[in-house]
Design a protein around this motif. Structure first.
Motif, mmCIF file in Angstrom:
data_model
loop_
_atom_site.group_PDB
_atom_site.id
_atom_site.type_symbol
_atom_site.label_atom_id
_atom_site.label_comp_id
_atom_site.label_asym_id
_atom_site.label_seq_id
_atom_site.Cartn_x
_atom_site.Cartn_y
_atom_site.Cartn_z
ATOM 1 N N TRP A 291 0.838 -1.213 0.000
ATOM 2 C CA TRP A 291 0.000 0.000 0.000
ATOM 3 C C TRP A 291 0.871 1.260 0.000
ATOM 4 O O TRP A 291 0.582 2.231 -0.707
ATOM 5 C CB TRP A 291 -0.915 -0.005 1.215
ATOM 6 C CG TRP A 291 -1.824 1.194 1.264
ATOM 7 C CD1 TRP A 291 -2.972 1.397 0.553
ATOM 8 C CD2 TRP A 291 -1.634 2.363 2.066
ATOM 9 N NE1 TRP A 291 -3.521 2.621 0.851
ATOM 10 C CE2 TRP A 291 -2.721 3.235 1.784
ATOM 11 C CE3 TRP A 291 -0.679 2.757 2.986
ATOM 12 C CZ2 TRP A 291 -2.850 4.471 2.407
ATOM 13 C CZ3 TRP A 291 -0.814 4.002 3.603
ATOM 14 C CH2 TRP A 291 -1.884 4.839 3.309
ATOM 15 N N TYR A 294 2.179 1.775 -3.403
ATOM 16 C CA TYR A 294 1.121 2.289 -4.273
ATOM 17 C C TYR A 294 0.926 3.788 -4.070
ATOM 18 O O TYR A 294 0.837 4.560 -5.046
ATOM 19 C CB TYR A 294 -0.177 1.546 -3.990
ATOM 20 C CG TYR A 294 -1.383 2.146 -4.671
ATOM 21 C CD1 TYR A 294 -1.571 2.002 -6.044
ATOM 22 C CD2 TYR A 294 -2.332 2.860 -3.934
ATOM 23 C CE1 TYR A 294 -2.675 2.571 -6.674
ATOM 24 C CE2 TYR A 294 -3.432 3.425 -4.550
ATOM 25 C CZ TYR A 294 -3.601 3.278 -5.926
ATOM 26 O OH TYR A 294 -4.693 3.843 -6.548
ATOM 27 N N ILE A 379 -0.993 -8.843 -4.008
ATOM 28 C CA ILE A 379 -1.831 -7.760 -3.483
ATOM 29 C C ILE A 379 -1.537 -6.439 -4.188
ATOM 30 O O ILE A 379 -2.460 -5.682 -4.537
ATOM 31 C CB ILE A 379 -1.641 -7.608 -1.962
ATOM 32 C CG1 ILE A 379 -2.137 -8.873 -1.236
ATOM 33 C CG2 ILE A 379 -2.365 -6.380 -1.441
ATOM 34 C CD1 ILE A 379 -3.615 -9.148 -1.410
ATOM 35 N N PHE A 380 -0.275 -6.144 -4.418
ATOM 36 C CA PHE A 380 0.060 -4.876 -5.073
ATOM 37 C C PHE A 380 -0.600 -4.748 -6.454
ATOM 38 O O PHE A 380 -1.167 -3.684 -6.771
ATOM 39 C CB PHE A 380 1.580 -4.710 -5.179
ATOM 40 C CG PHE A 380 1.988 -3.468 -5.909
ATOM 41 C CD1 PHE A 380 1.799 -2.216 -5.344
ATOM 42 C CD2 PHE A 380 2.545 -3.539 -7.183
ATOM 43 C CE1 PHE A 380 2.161 -1.064 -6.026
ATOM 44 C CE2 PHE A 380 2.905 -2.395 -7.870
ATOM 45 C CZ PHE A 380 2.709 -1.152 -7.288
ATOM 46 N N LEU A 382 -3.371 -5.893 -7.411
ATOM 47 C CA LEU A 382 -4.791 -5.602 -7.213
ATOM 48 C C LEU A 382 -5.038 -4.103 -7.107
ATOM 49 O O LEU A 382 -6.103 -3.607 -7.504
ATOM 50 C CB LEU A 382 -5.303 -6.296 -5.945
ATOM 51 C CG LEU A 382 -5.547 -7.801 -6.003
ATOM 52 C CD1 LEU A 382 -5.986 -8.307 -4.625
ATOM 53 C CD2 LEU A 382 -6.609 -8.132 -7.036
ATOM 54 N N LEU A 383 -4.066 -3.386 -6.563
ATOM 55 C CA LEU A 383 -4.233 -1.941 -6.356
ATOM 56 C C LEU A 383 -4.049 -1.143 -7.640
ATOM 57 O O LEU A 383 -4.566 -0.018 -7.761
ATOM 58 C CB LEU A 383 -3.225 -1.453 -5.298
ATOM 59 C CG LEU A 383 -3.301 -2.123 -3.920
ATOM 60 C CD1 LEU A 383 -2.159 -1.621 -3.029
ATOM 61 C CD2 LEU A 383 -4.641 -1.854 -3.264
ATOM 62 N N ILE A 384 -3.316 -1.699 -8.608
ATOM 63 C CA ILE A 384 -2.963 -0.895 -9.790
ATOM 64 C C ILE A 384 -3.573 -1.407 -11.099
ATOM 65 O O ILE A 384 -3.465 -0.729 -12.129
ATOM 66 C CB ILE A 384 -1.431 -0.837 -9.962
ATOM 67 C CG1 ILE A 384 -0.862 -2.245 -10.281
ATOM 68 C CG2 ILE A 384 -0.760 -0.267 -8.709
ATOM 69 C CD1 ILE A 384 0.603 -2.234 -10.672
ATOM 70 N N ASP A 387 -5.738 0.966 -13.215
ATOM 71 C CA ASP A 387 -5.274 2.332 -13.428
ATOM 72 C C ASP A 387 -5.249 2.641 -14.935
ATOM 73 O O ASP A 387 -4.578 1.932 -15.705
ATOM 74 C CB ASP A 387 -3.869 2.504 -12.848
ATOM 75 C CG ASP A 387 -3.369 3.924 -12.956
ATOM 76 O OD1 ASP A 387 -3.668 4.723 -12.062
ATOM 77 O OD2 ASP A 387 -2.675 4.236 -13.960
ATOM 78 N N TYR A 408 -9.309 -11.251 -5.791
ATOM 79 C CA TYR A 408 -9.131 -11.874 -4.469
ATOM 80 C C TYR A 408 -9.209 -13.402 -4.536
ATOM 81 O O TYR A 408 -8.485 -14.088 -3.814
ATOM 82 C CB TYR A 408 -10.170 -11.314 -3.487
ATOM 83 C CG TYR A 408 -9.926 -9.857 -3.162
ATOM 84 C CD1 TYR A 408 -8.839 -9.482 -2.374
ATOM 85 C CD2 TYR A 408 -10.768 -8.857 -3.657
ATOM 86 C CE1 TYR A 408 -8.590 -8.149 -2.075
ATOM 87 C CE2 TYR A 408 -10.529 -7.518 -3.367
ATOM 88 C CZ TYR A 408 -9.437 -7.176 -2.581
ATOM 89 O OH TYR A 408 -9.187 -5.850 -2.305
#
Length: 446
Positions: A291, A294, A379-380, A382-384, A387, A408
């Motif tokens: 996080w 990110y 996990i990383f 999933l955040l990007i 974009d 997930y």
């Protein structure tokens, strides 16, 4: 829990006791170390009845006699032992649960250990070769310099002469490594929950930092080249180096505590509890680091090459089959635990680093799967993954990345079999194999 009925010190004749005769035959200093090692390695939850407490009580008083015998002119030691015995005699033991008395005796042993200069350690990096105690090959105890302990006014050499070390090399022998890992396992599962959790968060963060370094190094060359993964493996080693040198708690490394369980020095319940705490802490550390990365937008540099590489890594991992991921997990943790094993053999930080680099870079270069590292690697992305600028950069670069399974469920599809494989690889193919090779006879003798 039954109560103890008699905790008063046994009567010993320091001149004619058979116990002191045994000291002279076998060496009082070695016996002192063994008594300390025995008492301090006790698992409170394994103490079931009064007989267990009485055995611990007997060991404590034998330890006190040895300390007085070795340091007859040490006023601090005599004062501490006299105070301990007075407290035990005046304690209304009949109304106390035996586990409380057991904890008390272990605390007394720790007090003696600290006073005479022995220290319980997680790692024994600096056994001083110029001290007579260097010939005591005990991975859990180390003799400290008197300047580190203001309580020690004098610590005379019990024999007055120096004995050569049984192993004067810069590394431990294989059997000594096995004995060390067994004792470290006891210490790890008995570490208090809060400390274990904090150290686990740190380990998760360190492994994630290694993953970030790997992604950056391999992201500079989007087109696969022969040494790209090897370079990535070398830089990923940074994560485990930080874990080992700083004393953090890593789930996959703690699988070696199975050796302590096989020797019946810890319980299965305590081991499983430790694994759950460490796994949870590693997860928080890995996700928290992802996080922070990110939010930093560092992944957008160089035309989003870092972000593109992160999505490519995740896409490959989430599309592995269950069986494939399981066996890749086995192979991975065999090498991780061997890296920790080699690091444990070294006494210098440089030795530990050298022991870690090659096994760890091997698993990364060959594409094996590590559950804690995958917490960051999955996990990383999933955040990007959604974009718009990153998706445009992928299209502009002419690269195809399948992101449909990066969700997930895809994370769980990878983490579950890899975690199971890591457990089998570390416990069975390293921990139990070395226990059978070096320590199985110790349990028979005990």
């Amino acid at each position: 829990m039954e109560s103890t009925e008699n905790l008063t010190p046994p009567s010993f004749n320091t001149e004619s006791s058979p116990f002191l005769t045994l000291q002279k035959e076998e060496g009082p200093e070695r016996l002192l170390r063994e008594k300390l090692d025995y008492i301090l390695s006790q698992d409170i939850t394994a103490i079931r009845d009064v007989a267990d407490v009485n055995l611990l009580n007997r060991s404590l008083f034998e330890l006190q006699i040895l300390a007085k015998h070795l340091y007859p002119h040490h006023e601090t030691i005599r004062a501490i032992i006299d105070r301990q015995n007075l407290f035990i005699r005046e304690r209304p033991a009949a109304n106390q649960p035996s586990i409380t008395n057991a904890e008390l005796m272990i605390d007394f042993a720790k007090e003696i250990a600290e006073t005479i200069g022995y220290e319980l350690l997680y790692h024994d990096d600096s056994i001083r070769s110029n001290d007579i105690r260097s010939n005591i090959r005990n991975p859990g105890l180390e003799f400290r310099d008197n300047s580190e302990n203001p309580l020690v006014k004098e610590t005379p050499s019990p024999t007055g002469t120096e004995a050569p070390s049984s192993n004067s090399s810069d590394s431990l022998l294989p059997r000594e490594i096995a004995e060390k890992m067994e004792k470290v396992g006891i210490q790890k599962v008995n570490l208090n929950t809060f400390s274990a959790f904090i150290l686990a968060i740190l380990a998760g963060a360190f492994i994630a930092l290694g993953g970030i370094y790997f992604t950056f190094a391999t992201g500079q060359i989007i087109v696969t080249r022969p040494f790209t993964q090897i370079i990535g493996g070398l830089v990923f080693s940074t994560g485990l180096i930080l874990v080992v040198v700083t004393g953090a708690e890593l789930f996959t490394g703690n699988h070696l505590a199975i050796m302590s369980l096989a020797s019946r020095k810890i319980t299965a319940t305590k081991l499983l509890k430790n694994w759950v705490i460490i796994f949870g802490g590693n997860f928080i550390g890995s996700v928290g680091t992802a996080w922070i990365l990110y939010m930093s937008n560092a992944w957008t540099n160089n035309d989003y090459q870092f972000g593109i590489r992160a999505l490519m890594i995740a896409s490959h991992k989430v599309n592995l089959g269950f069986v494939e991921a399981f066996f890749l997990g086995i192979l991975c943790n065999v090498l991780v635990c061997l890296a920790i094993w080699l690091a444990a053999s070294g006494k210098k930080v440089s030795d530990k680093i050298l022991g870690i680099i090659f096994p760890l870079s091997a698993f990364v270069a060959m594409g094996f799967e590590h559950s804690i590292a995958n917490m960051y690697f999955l996990i990383f992305p999933l955040l990007i993954k959604d974009d718009p600028s990153l998706l445009l950069a992928i299209k502009t670069a002419g690269i195809t990345v399948n992101t449909s399974n990066i969700d997930y469920m895809g994370v769980l599809h990878n983490i579950i079999p890899v975690t199971l494989g890591n457990i089998v690889g570390g416990c069975v193919f390293v921990g139990l194999v070395y226990w059978l090779a070096f320590l199985r006879n110790n349990r028979k003798e005990n």
